[in-house]
Design a protein around this motif. Structure first.
Motif, short mmCIF file in Angstrom:
data_model
loop_
_atom_site.label_atom_id
_atom_site.label_comp_id
_atom_site.label_asym_id
_atom_site.label_seq_id
_atom_site.Cartn_x
_atom_site.Cartn_y
_atom_site.Cartn_z
N UNK A 1 0.84 -1.21 0.00
CA UNK A 1 0.00 0.00 0.00
C UNK A 1 0.87 1.26 0.00
N UNK A 2 1.93 1.23 0.77
CA UNK A 2 2.83 2.38 0.86
C UNK A 2 3.47 2.66 -0.50
N UNK A 3 3.98 1.61 -1.16
CA UNK A 3 4.65 1.79 -2.44
C UNK A 3 3.68 2.27 -3.52
N UNK A 4 2.46 1.72 -3.52
CA UNK A 4 1.50 2.13 -4.54
C UNK A 4 0.99 3.55 -4.33
N UNK A 5 1.10 4.05 -3.09
CA UNK A 5 0.65 5.42 -2.80
C UNK A 5 1.76 6.46 -3.02
N UNK A 6 2.99 6.00 -3.19
CA UNK A 6 4.10 6.95 -3.35
C UNK A 6 3.97 7.84 -4.58
N UNK B 1 5.20 -0.01 -8.83
CA UNK B 1 4.21 -1.08 -8.97
C UNK B 1 4.91 -2.41 -9.14
N UNK B 2 5.99 -2.42 -9.91
CA UNK B 2 6.78 -3.65 -10.09
C UNK B 2 7.29 -4.14 -8.74
N UNK B 3 7.77 -3.23 -7.92
CA UNK B 3 8.29 -3.59 -6.61
C UNK B 3 7.17 -3.98 -5.65
N UNK B 4 6.03 -3.30 -5.75
CA UNK B 4 4.91 -3.59 -4.84
C UNK B 4 4.40 -5.01 -5.03
N UNK C 1 14.51 -2.43 -9.52
CA UNK C 1 13.20 -3.09 -9.37
C UNK C 1 13.10 -4.40 -10.14
N UNK C 2 14.22 -4.83 -10.74
CA UNK C 2 14.23 -6.12 -11.43
C UNK C 2 13.55 -6.11 -12.78
N UNK C 3 13.57 -4.98 -13.47
CA UNK C 3 12.98 -4.88 -14.80
C UNK C 3 14.04 -4.39 -15.78
#
Length: 384
Positions: free
Chosen positions: A222-227, A377-380, A294-296
Protein backbone atom coordinates in the motif's frame (compact mmCIF):
# COMPACT_ATOMS: atom_id res chain seq x y z
CA UNK A 1 12.65 11.35 7.67
CA UNK A 2 12.66 8.74 4.91
CA UNK A 3 9.65 10.41 3.30
CA UNK A 4 11.43 13.77 3.26
CA UNK A 5 14.45 12.10 1.67
CA UNK A 6 12.15 10.55 -0.93
CA UNK A 7 10.62 13.93 -1.81
CA UNK A 8 14.02 15.63 -1.95
CA UNK A 9 15.40 12.97 -4.30
CA UNK A 10 12.37 13.30 -6.60
CA UNK A 11 12.76 17.08 -6.73
CA UNK A 12 16.47 16.77 -7.52
CA UNK A 13 15.87 14.27 -10.31
CA UNK A 14 17.37 11.29 -8.46
CA UNK A 15 14.52 8.85 -9.07
CA UNK A 16 16.66 5.77 -8.39
CA UNK A 17 17.75 7.16 -5.02
CA UNK A 18 14.15 8.04 -4.24
CA UNK A 19 12.96 4.50 -4.98
CA UNK A 20 15.84 2.76 -3.21
CA UNK A 21 15.24 4.93 -0.14
CA UNK A 22 11.93 3.12 0.48
CA UNK A 23 12.46 -0.21 -1.30
CA UNK A 24 15.41 -1.08 0.91
CA UNK A 25 13.46 -0.63 4.15
CA UNK A 26 12.73 -3.74 6.28
CA UNK A 27 9.10 -4.83 6.60
CA UNK A 28 8.91 -3.58 10.17
CA UNK A 29 9.40 -0.05 8.84
CA UNK A 30 5.86 -0.22 7.41
CA UNK A 31 4.19 -1.42 10.62
CA UNK A 32 2.18 1.81 11.08
CA UNK A 33 1.24 2.43 7.46
CA UNK A 34 -2.57 2.76 7.17
CA UNK A 35 -4.25 -0.18 5.44
CA UNK A 36 -7.70 0.26 3.91
CA UNK A 37 -9.46 -3.07 3.37
CA UNK A 38 -12.59 -2.99 1.22
CA UNK A 39 -15.20 -5.72 1.78
CA UNK A 40 -17.04 -6.23 -1.52
CA UNK A 41 -19.50 -8.67 -3.06
CA UNK A 42 -23.05 -9.08 -4.28
CA UNK A 43 -25.98 -7.57 -2.35
CA UNK A 44 -27.07 -9.66 0.63
CA UNK A 45 -23.92 -11.78 0.72
CA UNK A 46 -23.31 -11.01 4.38
CA UNK A 47 -20.58 -8.37 3.98
CA UNK A 48 -21.71 -6.33 7.00
CA UNK A 49 -21.97 -9.42 9.20
CA UNK A 50 -18.48 -10.42 8.05
CA UNK A 51 -17.11 -6.96 8.93
CA UNK A 52 -18.61 -7.30 12.42
CA UNK A 53 -17.03 -10.73 12.80
CA UNK A 54 -13.61 -9.35 11.82
CA UNK A 55 -14.07 -6.54 14.36
CA UNK A 56 -15.12 -9.01 17.07
CA UNK A 57 -18.58 -7.41 17.32
CA UNK A 58 -22.18 -8.53 17.07
CA UNK A 59 -25.01 -6.69 15.35
CA UNK A 60 -26.27 -3.99 17.68
CA UNK A 61 -22.95 -3.53 19.49
CA UNK A 62 -21.59 0.04 19.59
CA UNK A 63 -19.56 0.63 16.43
CA UNK A 64 -20.93 -2.46 14.64
CA UNK A 65 -22.07 -2.45 11.01
CA UNK A 66 -25.81 -2.49 10.44
CA UNK A 67 -27.15 -5.85 9.29
CA UNK A 68 -30.53 -7.20 8.29
CA UNK A 69 -32.47 -9.56 6.07
CA UNK A 70 -32.69 -6.94 3.33
CA UNK A 71 -29.75 -5.06 1.83
CA UNK A 72 -28.75 -2.43 4.39
CA UNK A 73 -25.48 -1.00 3.08
CA UNK A 74 -26.05 1.81 0.56
CA UNK A 75 -23.05 3.97 1.51
CA UNK A 76 -19.34 3.34 1.97
CA UNK A 77 -18.72 3.01 5.71
CA UNK A 78 -15.42 2.85 7.58
CA UNK A 79 -14.80 0.59 10.59
CA UNK A 80 -11.37 0.95 12.23
CA UNK A 81 -10.22 -2.31 13.78
CA UNK A 82 -10.06 -2.04 17.58
CA UNK A 83 -6.82 -4.04 17.88
CA UNK A 84 -4.98 -3.76 14.56
CA UNK A 85 -3.32 -0.33 14.38
CA UNK A 86 -4.37 1.76 11.36
CA UNK A 87 -6.33 -1.10 9.79
CA UNK A 88 -9.70 0.08 8.51
CA UNK A 89 -12.39 -2.20 7.13
CA UNK A 90 -14.70 -0.55 4.61
CA UNK A 91 -18.20 -1.94 4.19
CA UNK A 92 -19.19 -1.25 0.57
CA UNK A 93 -22.62 -1.47 -1.07
CA UNK A 94 -23.20 -4.68 -2.96
CA UNK A 95 -22.19 -4.72 -6.60
CA UNK A 96 -25.44 -4.17 -8.47
CA UNK A 97 -27.26 -2.71 -5.44
CA UNK A 98 -29.62 0.08 -6.47
CA UNK A 99 -30.47 3.29 -4.66
CA UNK A 100 -32.96 5.65 -6.31
CA UNK A 101 -32.57 3.62 -9.50
CA UNK A 102 -28.76 3.99 -9.68
CA UNK A 103 -26.00 1.43 -9.21
CA UNK A 104 -24.33 2.89 -6.11
CA UNK A 105 -21.33 0.55 -6.36
CA UNK A 106 -20.45 1.83 -9.85
CA UNK A 107 -19.78 5.29 -8.40
CA UNK A 108 -17.14 4.06 -5.96
CA UNK A 109 -13.47 4.56 -6.79
CA UNK A 110 -12.02 1.19 -5.81
CA UNK A 111 -8.47 2.39 -6.36
CA UNK A 112 -8.63 4.29 -3.07
CA UNK A 113 -8.53 0.96 -1.20
CA UNK A 114 -5.37 -1.05 -0.60
CA UNK A 115 -6.68 -4.59 -0.24
CA UNK A 116 -9.95 -6.42 -0.90
CA UNK A 117 -12.00 -9.19 0.62
CA UNK A 118 -14.61 -10.50 -1.81
CA UNK A 119 -17.56 -12.02 0.03
CA UNK A 120 -19.81 -14.47 -1.81
CA UNK A 121 -22.80 -16.36 -0.44
CA UNK A 122 -23.44 -18.55 -3.49
CA UNK A 123 -21.53 -20.34 -6.20
CA UNK A 124 -18.82 -18.34 -7.98
CA UNK A 125 -20.73 -15.91 -10.19
CA UNK A 126 -20.17 -13.27 -12.87
CA UNK A 127 -20.28 -10.56 -10.21
CA UNK A 128 -17.32 -12.20 -8.47
CA UNK A 129 -15.45 -12.54 -11.77
CA UNK A 130 -15.98 -8.83 -12.52
CA UNK A 131 -14.63 -7.88 -9.09
CA UNK A 132 -11.59 -10.13 -9.49
CA UNK A 133 -10.76 -8.60 -12.87
CA UNK A 134 -11.19 -5.05 -11.59
CA UNK A 135 -9.00 -5.67 -8.54
CA UNK A 136 -6.29 -7.44 -10.52
CA UNK A 137 -6.40 -4.63 -13.08
CA UNK A 138 -5.28 -2.31 -10.29
CA UNK A 139 -2.44 -4.76 -9.39
CA UNK A 140 -3.93 -5.25 -5.95
CA UNK A 141 -4.55 -8.38 -3.88
CA UNK A 142 -7.67 -9.98 -2.45
CA UNK A 143 -9.04 -12.87 -0.41
CA UNK A 144 -12.18 -14.68 -1.48
CA UNK A 145 -14.52 -15.46 1.41
CA UNK A 146 -17.44 -17.88 1.01
CA UNK A 147 -19.90 -16.79 3.68
CA UNK A 148 -22.84 -18.66 5.26
CA UNK A 149 -20.97 -21.95 5.24
CA UNK A 150 -23.00 -23.16 8.24
CA UNK A 151 -26.24 -22.54 6.34
CA UNK A 152 -24.93 -24.41 3.29
CA UNK A 153 -24.15 -27.44 5.43
CA UNK A 154 -27.56 -27.35 7.11
CA UNK A 155 -29.29 -27.15 3.72
CA UNK A 156 -27.26 -30.09 2.39
CA UNK A 157 -28.05 -32.15 5.46
CA UNK A 158 -31.79 -31.53 5.10
CA UNK A 159 -31.79 -32.31 1.40
CA UNK A 160 -29.72 -35.52 1.53
CA UNK A 161 -29.34 -36.67 5.15
CA UNK A 162 -28.29 -40.19 4.23
CA UNK A 163 -25.50 -38.98 1.96
CA UNK A 164 -24.34 -36.11 4.16
CA UNK A 165 -20.55 -35.73 4.46
CA UNK A 166 -19.38 -32.39 5.84
CA UNK A 167 -15.77 -32.71 4.71
CA UNK A 168 -16.74 -33.61 1.16
CA UNK A 169 -19.26 -30.74 0.93
CA UNK A 170 -16.73 -28.18 2.18
CA UNK A 171 -14.16 -29.45 -0.30
CA UNK A 172 -16.65 -29.17 -3.15
CA UNK A 173 -17.56 -25.59 -2.21
CA UNK A 174 -13.90 -24.58 -1.98
CA UNK A 175 -13.04 -26.28 -5.29
CA UNK A 176 -15.84 -24.34 -7.00
CA UNK A 177 -14.38 -21.07 -5.71
CA UNK A 178 -10.83 -22.01 -6.73
CA UNK A 179 -11.96 -23.03 -10.20
CA UNK A 180 -13.83 -19.77 -10.74
CA UNK A 181 -10.90 -17.67 -9.54
CA UNK A 182 -8.39 -19.50 -11.72
CA UNK A 183 -10.61 -18.96 -14.76
CA UNK A 184 -10.17 -15.25 -14.15
CA UNK A 185 -6.38 -15.56 -14.04
CA UNK A 186 -5.95 -15.43 -10.26
CA UNK A 187 -2.68 -17.07 -9.24
CA UNK A 188 -2.55 -18.85 -5.88
CA UNK A 189 -6.06 -17.66 -4.91
CA UNK A 190 -6.77 -17.46 -1.18
CA UNK A 191 -10.20 -18.95 -0.43
CA UNK A 192 -11.79 -19.16 3.01
CA UNK A 193 -15.10 -20.79 4.00
CA UNK A 194 -16.56 -18.96 6.98
CA UNK A 195 -19.57 -18.38 9.14
CA UNK A 196 -19.79 -14.86 10.53
CA UNK A 197 -21.74 -16.21 13.53
CA UNK A 198 -19.51 -19.19 14.33
CA UNK A 199 -16.05 -17.69 14.07
CA UNK A 200 -14.31 -20.66 15.67
CA UNK A 201 -15.51 -23.04 12.95
CA UNK A 202 -14.41 -23.62 9.37
CA UNK A 203 -11.70 -21.29 7.96
CA UNK A 204 -12.34 -18.21 10.06
CA UNK A 205 -9.36 -18.78 12.41
CA UNK A 206 -7.19 -19.55 9.37
CA UNK A 207 -8.36 -16.34 7.67
CA UNK A 208 -7.52 -14.31 10.74
CA UNK A 209 -4.02 -15.80 11.03
CA UNK A 210 -3.38 -15.34 7.31
CA UNK A 211 -4.35 -11.68 7.48
CA UNK A 212 -2.07 -11.06 10.44
CA UNK A 213 0.81 -12.81 8.66
CA UNK A 214 0.24 -10.83 5.46
CA UNK A 215 -0.27 -7.52 7.22
CA UNK A 216 3.25 -6.11 6.94
CA UNK A 217 3.51 -7.13 3.27
CA UNK A 218 0.14 -5.55 2.55
CA UNK A 219 1.15 -2.34 4.34
CA UNK A 220 4.38 -2.19 2.33
CA UNK A 221 2.49 -2.73 -0.92
CA UNK A 222 0.00 0.00 0.00
CA UNK A 223 2.83 2.38 0.86
CA UNK A 224 4.65 1.79 -2.44
CA UNK A 225 1.50 2.13 -4.54
CA UNK A 226 0.65 5.42 -2.80
CA UNK A 227 4.10 6.95 -3.35
CA UNK A 228 3.38 8.22 -6.88
CA UNK A 229 0.52 10.34 -5.53
CA UNK A 230 2.90 11.69 -2.88
CA UNK A 231 5.47 12.53 -5.55
CA UNK A 232 2.97 14.37 -7.79
CA UNK A 233 2.94 17.71 -5.88
CA UNK A 234 6.75 17.54 -5.67
CA UNK A 235 6.99 17.09 -9.43
CA UNK A 236 4.53 19.92 -10.00
CA UNK A 237 6.64 22.23 -7.83
CA UNK A 238 9.69 21.24 -9.83
CA UNK A 239 7.82 21.90 -13.08
CA UNK A 240 6.91 25.40 -11.89
CA UNK A 241 10.52 26.13 -10.94
CA UNK A 242 11.86 24.88 -14.27
CA UNK A 243 9.37 26.90 -16.28
CA UNK A 244 10.92 30.03 -14.81
CA UNK A 245 14.22 28.99 -16.41
CA UNK A 246 12.61 28.19 -19.74
CA UNK A 247 12.16 31.85 -20.76
CA UNK A 248 15.93 32.36 -20.56
CA UNK A 249 16.56 29.32 -22.77
CA UNK A 250 13.88 30.50 -25.19
CA UNK A 251 15.80 33.79 -25.60
CA UNK A 252 18.96 31.82 -26.40
CA UNK A 253 17.10 29.88 -29.08
CA UNK A 254 15.72 33.15 -30.41
CA UNK A 255 19.01 33.97 -32.12
CA UNK A 256 18.32 31.16 -34.60
CA UNK A 257 15.30 33.12 -35.82
CA UNK A 258 17.76 35.39 -37.61
CA UNK A 259 18.46 32.60 -40.08
CA UNK A 260 15.45 32.00 -42.34
CA UNK A 261 15.79 28.23 -42.55
CA UNK A 262 12.79 26.26 -41.26
CA UNK A 263 13.64 23.73 -38.55
CA UNK A 264 17.13 25.09 -37.86
CA UNK A 265 16.25 25.65 -34.21
CA UNK A 266 15.29 21.96 -33.92
CA UNK A 267 18.80 20.93 -32.86
CA UNK A 268 19.28 23.36 -29.95
CA UNK A 269 15.65 22.71 -28.94
CA UNK A 270 16.46 19.00 -28.89
CA UNK A 271 19.28 19.73 -26.46
CA UNK A 272 16.83 21.56 -24.21
CA UNK A 273 14.52 18.54 -24.43
CA UNK A 274 17.38 16.28 -23.28
CA UNK A 275 18.21 18.76 -20.50
CA UNK A 276 14.62 18.52 -19.24
CA UNK A 277 14.66 14.73 -19.22
CA UNK A 278 18.02 14.52 -17.45
CA UNK A 279 16.87 17.13 -14.93
CA UNK A 280 13.91 14.91 -14.03
CA UNK A 281 16.06 11.77 -13.86
CA UNK A 282 14.88 10.22 -17.12
CA UNK A 283 18.26 9.87 -18.79
CA UNK A 284 19.33 6.47 -20.11
CA UNK A 285 21.77 5.84 -17.25
CA UNK A 286 19.22 6.80 -14.61
CA UNK A 287 16.51 4.60 -16.14
CA UNK A 288 18.92 1.69 -16.37
CA UNK A 289 19.79 1.97 -12.67
CA UNK A 290 16.12 2.27 -11.69
CA UNK A 291 15.17 -0.73 -13.82
CA UNK A 292 17.95 -2.79 -12.25
CA UNK A 293 16.75 -1.80 -8.78
CA UNK A 294 13.20 -3.09 -9.37
CA UNK A 295 14.23 -6.12 -11.43
CA UNK A 296 12.98 -4.88 -14.80
CA UNK A 297 14.57 -3.69 -18.04
CA UNK A 298 15.03 -0.07 -19.01
CA UNK A 299 12.87 -0.79 -22.06
CA UNK A 300 9.96 -1.69 -19.74
CA UNK A 301 10.19 1.70 -18.05
CA UNK A 302 10.64 3.57 -21.33
CA UNK A 303 7.56 1.86 -22.72
CA UNK A 304 5.29 3.78 -20.33
CA UNK A 305 6.69 7.14 -21.40
CA UNK A 306 4.70 9.14 -23.94
CA UNK A 307 6.22 11.44 -26.59
CA UNK A 308 5.04 14.95 -27.28
CA UNK A 309 1.72 15.04 -29.07
CA UNK A 310 1.78 15.22 -32.85
CA UNK A 311 -0.25 18.44 -32.76
CA UNK A 312 2.39 20.16 -30.58
CA UNK A 313 5.23 19.18 -32.93
CA UNK A 314 3.20 20.12 -36.00
CA UNK A 315 2.30 23.58 -34.68
CA UNK A 316 5.91 24.26 -33.75
CA UNK A 317 7.07 23.22 -37.23
CA UNK A 318 4.35 25.34 -38.80
CA UNK A 319 5.47 28.37 -36.78
CA UNK A 320 9.05 27.79 -37.98
CA UNK A 321 7.82 27.73 -41.58
CA UNK A 322 5.78 30.91 -41.11
CA UNK A 323 8.73 32.87 -39.72
CA UNK A 324 10.92 31.84 -42.65
CA UNK A 325 8.21 32.87 -45.14
CA UNK A 326 7.87 36.24 -43.37
CA UNK A 327 11.60 37.00 -43.78
CA UNK A 328 11.81 35.80 -47.37
CA UNK A 329 8.59 37.61 -48.30
CA UNK A 330 9.79 40.86 -46.71
CA UNK A 331 13.08 40.72 -48.63
CA UNK A 332 11.43 39.77 -51.94
CA UNK A 333 8.69 42.39 -51.76
CA UNK A 334 10.68 45.38 -50.52
CA UNK A 335 14.07 44.46 -52.07
CA UNK A 336 16.02 45.56 -49.04
CA UNK A 337 17.33 44.14 -45.80
CA UNK A 338 14.24 42.47 -44.21
CA UNK A 339 14.36 44.34 -40.92
CA UNK A 340 10.64 44.12 -40.26
CA UNK A 341 10.65 40.49 -41.34
CA UNK A 342 13.39 39.70 -38.83
CA UNK A 343 11.54 41.45 -36.02
CA UNK A 344 8.22 39.76 -36.80
CA UNK A 345 9.75 36.31 -37.32
CA UNK A 346 11.78 36.77 -34.14
CA UNK A 347 8.58 37.41 -32.18
CA UNK A 348 6.96 34.35 -33.73
CA UNK A 349 10.01 32.23 -32.95
CA UNK A 350 10.24 33.45 -29.35
CA UNK A 351 6.57 32.71 -28.69
CA UNK A 352 6.51 29.30 -30.39
CA UNK A 353 9.80 28.24 -28.81
CA UNK A 354 8.68 29.33 -25.34
CA UNK A 355 5.44 27.36 -25.71
CA UNK A 356 7.33 24.33 -27.01
CA UNK A 357 9.89 24.36 -24.20
CA UNK A 358 7.08 24.56 -21.66
CA UNK A 359 5.61 21.46 -23.26
CA UNK A 360 9.00 19.77 -22.87
CA UNK A 361 8.87 20.40 -19.13
CA UNK A 362 5.26 19.24 -18.80
CA UNK A 363 6.00 16.13 -20.84
CA UNK A 364 9.02 15.30 -18.67
CA UNK A 365 6.94 15.82 -15.52
CA UNK A 366 4.20 13.47 -16.71
CA UNK A 367 6.70 10.83 -17.86
CA UNK A 368 8.53 10.93 -14.53
CA UNK A 369 5.22 10.17 -12.80
CA UNK A 370 4.54 7.30 -15.22
CA UNK A 371 8.01 5.79 -14.81
CA UNK A 372 7.91 6.09 -11.03
CA UNK A 373 4.44 4.50 -10.91
CA UNK A 374 5.57 1.60 -13.09
CA UNK A 375 8.77 1.04 -11.09
CA UNK A 376 7.03 1.13 -7.70
CA UNK A 377 4.21 -1.08 -8.97
CA UNK A 378 6.78 -3.65 -10.09
CA UNK A 379 8.29 -3.59 -6.61
CA UNK A 380 4.91 -3.59 -4.84
CA UNK A 381 4.00 -6.87 -6.52
CA UNK A 382 6.80 -8.52 -4.57
CA UNK A 383 5.35 -7.49 -1.22
CA UNK A 384 3.13 -10.57 -0.66
Amino acid sequence: MAMEDFKAAIYEGRVTDAASNVIGKPLQYFSEVPLNIAVVGEPGSGKSSFVNAMLGLRAGDPGAAETGIQTTTVDVKAFPHPHLLNVIFWDLPGKGAASFGEDVFAKINLNRFDFFIIVGAQRFRTIHADLVNEIQGMSKKFYFVRSNTDLDLEASKRQRPSDYNEERILLRIKDDCHEGLRREGATNPQVFLVSSYETKRFDFPLLWERLKNDLLGLRRKAFLLNLPSISLPVLNNKKTAMKKQILIRAFWLWIFAAIPIPGLSYFPARKVHSWCYHNFGLGDLSLRDLAQLVGKTAATLKAVMKPLSFISVFLWGFAELVRAVVIIGDYTYFQHFPLYGYLLSGGISLLSTYVMLNKFVSNATDNTQRVLTEALMCEAKKSI
